[in-house]
Design a protein around this motif. Structure first.
Motif, PDB file in Angstrom:
ATOM      1  N   LEU A 106       3.981   3.034   7.070  1.00 26.82           N
ATOM      2  CA  LEU A 106       3.626   1.945   6.187  1.00 26.82           C
ATOM      3  C   LEU A 106       4.822   1.363   5.327  1.00 26.82           C
ATOM      4  N   LYS A 107       5.125   0.230   5.133  1.00 22.85           N
ATOM      5  CA  LYS A 107       6.301  -0.165   4.177  1.00 22.85           C
ATOM      6  C   LYS A 107       5.523  -1.012   2.994  1.00 22.85           C
ATOM      7  N   GLU A 151       2.051  -3.315  -1.576  1.00 21.48           N
ATOM      8  CA  GLU A 151       3.032  -3.561  -3.050  1.00 21.48           C
ATOM      9  C   GLU A 151       4.029  -4.381  -2.436  1.00 21.48           C
ATOM     10  N   TYR A 152       4.199  -5.278  -3.189  1.00 17.15           N
ATOM     11  CA  TYR A 152       5.007  -6.363  -2.523  1.00 17.15           C
ATOM     12  C   TYR A 152       5.857  -7.083  -3.973  1.00 17.15           C
ATOM     13  N   TYR A 153       5.460  -6.924  -5.114  1.00 15.05           N
ATOM     14  CA  TYR A 153       6.355  -7.199  -6.160  1.00 15.05           C
ATOM     15  C   TYR A 153       6.811  -5.926  -6.775  1.00 15.05           C
ATOM     16  N   ASN A 154       7.914  -5.939  -7.474  1.00 16.44           N
ATOM     17  CA  ASN A 154       8.587  -4.892  -8.148  1.00 16.44           C
ATOM     18  C   ASN A 154       8.452  -5.424  -9.710  1.00 16.44           C
ATOM     19  N   LEU A 155       7.975  -4.505 -10.455  1.00 15.71           N
ATOM     20  CA  LEU A 155       7.946  -4.862 -11.814  1.00 15.71           C
ATOM     21  C   LEU A 155       7.031  -6.117 -12.081  1.00 15.71           C
ATOM     22  N   CYS A 156       6.909  -6.122 -13.443  1.00 18.18           N
ATOM     23  CA  CYS A 156       5.893  -7.107 -13.920  1.00 18.18           C
ATOM     24  C   CYS A 156       6.369  -7.700 -15.245  1.00 18.18           C
ATOM     25  N   ASP A 157       6.426  -9.111 -15.235  1.00 17.28           N
ATOM     26  CA  ASP A 157       7.017  -9.819 -16.410  1.00 17.28           C
ATOM     27  C   ASP A 157       5.988  -9.785 -17.747  1.00 17.28           C
ATOM     28  N   PHE A 158       4.769  -9.490 -17.506  1.00 20.53           N
ATOM     29  CA  PHE A 158       3.767  -9.505 -18.452  1.00 20.53           C
ATOM     30  C   PHE A 158       4.098  -8.348 -19.369  1.00 20.53           C
ATOM     31  N   ARG A 159       4.701  -6.977 -19.227  1.00 20.65           N
ATOM     32  CA  ARG A 159       5.234  -6.081 -20.212  1.00 20.65           C
ATOM     33  C   ARG A 159       4.474  -5.727 -21.144  1.00 20.65           C
TER      34      ARG A 159
END
Ligand code: SF4
Length: 290
Positions: free
Chosen positions: A12-13, A31-39
């Motif tokens: 699984l990727k 899981e498809y987005y790395n990191l989160c702008d909402f911080r």
């Protein structure tokens, strides 16, 4: 301390996050987005940063379908959690639409899924989510109605008012939406105001601030710098924060039938493992137990 391990599955990727709670309850997280702008300052996944996409818009649905046969748990007992380590509605979603593509497949396959977001972009998908009925649960996260405190703890997230308005909008459109008062933070969270700000029919759960110490798999030194306690100049141990939370649970109680207080994460996490996904009954525990 022991945490529920992720299931190792090299095939699984996209569906790389797998966790087994019991034979009847598995989590699988694309899981498809790395990191989160909402911080957010308290983020236990340490995702604070500029979100980037790990897959392309025109490939993600096919990859999801290709990996589905290889998930470890039975599909009927698996809850799919969209982008569990970051927010599925970061600003980049407007352009990439990866969350929307996955919801389309989940709907076609009639699978159960959920996600937790602070993003107002979720309103774009209201009709699609409503069509999924009870199979979809959209969780909107908000810890307080106090806009000044929101600015301090939730970084670049939408305001409290914007998130409350999002809950109303989704509810009116027929989406199975719920409010997550998590993390519930001592001297920050105003539980009654939050409950009074949303439609009575909207399910709400409350969950205490995780100080990070119990999640050794995600805890490192960065967590100390970004913790909510440092923002507010408070230093609570896990026990202190949990005691205040339990006292609040006992004081307020279940003022709505469709709300629940989640069991706190405790220092004896191994023993509390099953309680964590159970419910704390108001008046049944004294704060000193924690
Ligand atoms: S929205 Fe969620 S994933 Fe994003 S920084 Fe906040 S807590 Fe972390």
């Amino acid at each position: 301390m022991k945490v529920i391990p992720r299931v190792e599955n090299q095939q699984l990727k996209l569906l790389a996050f797998e966790r087994k709670y019991s034979d009847m309850f598995w989590l699988s997280g694309p899981e498809y987005y790395n990191l989160c702008d909402f911080r957010c300052v308290y983020c236990i996944t340490e995702s604070q940063g500029k979100g980037t996409a790990m897959f392309k818009t025109d490939e993600i649905a096919d990859i999801f379908r290709a990996e589905l046969p290889y998930i470890s748990g039975p599909k009927e007992h698996t809850l799919f959690v969209l982008n569990p380590a970051s927010d599925p509605y970061i600003p980049l979603e407007e352009e990439m639409q990866l969350t929307r593509k996955l919801i389309e497949v989940l709907h076609e396959e009639d699978l159960k899924f959920t996600f937790c977001t602070k993003g107002t972009l979720v309103k774009r998908d209201a009709e699609l989510l409503a069509a999924c009925g009870e199979k979809a649960k959209a969780i909107i996260s908000l810890s307080t109605t106090d806009e000044e405190k929101v600015k301090q703890i939730d970084g670049k997230s939408p305001s409290a008012q914007e998130r409350i308005e999002t809950i109303h909008y989704l509810h009116e459109k027929g989406v199975n939406v719920c409010l997550s008062i998590a993390p519930w933070i001592p001297e920050v969270s105003d539980t009654e105001n939050l409950l009074n700000s949303i439609p009575e029919e909207v399910f709400t759960y409350v969950q205490p601030l995780d100080m990070g110490d119990a999640f050794e798999e995600t805890f490192d030194n960065r967590r100390k710098q970004f913790s909510a306690r440092s923002v507010f100049g408070k230093k609570y141990t896990v026990s202190e924060a949990n005691r205040i939370y339990v006292a609040e649970c006992n004081r307020i109680g279940n003022i709505r039938s469709n709300m629940e207080w989640r069991y706190p994460i405790t220092a004896d996490y191994e023993d509390a493992q099953h309680k964590y996904i159970q419910i704390l009954k108001p008046g049944k525990h004294s704060p000193e137990e924690f």
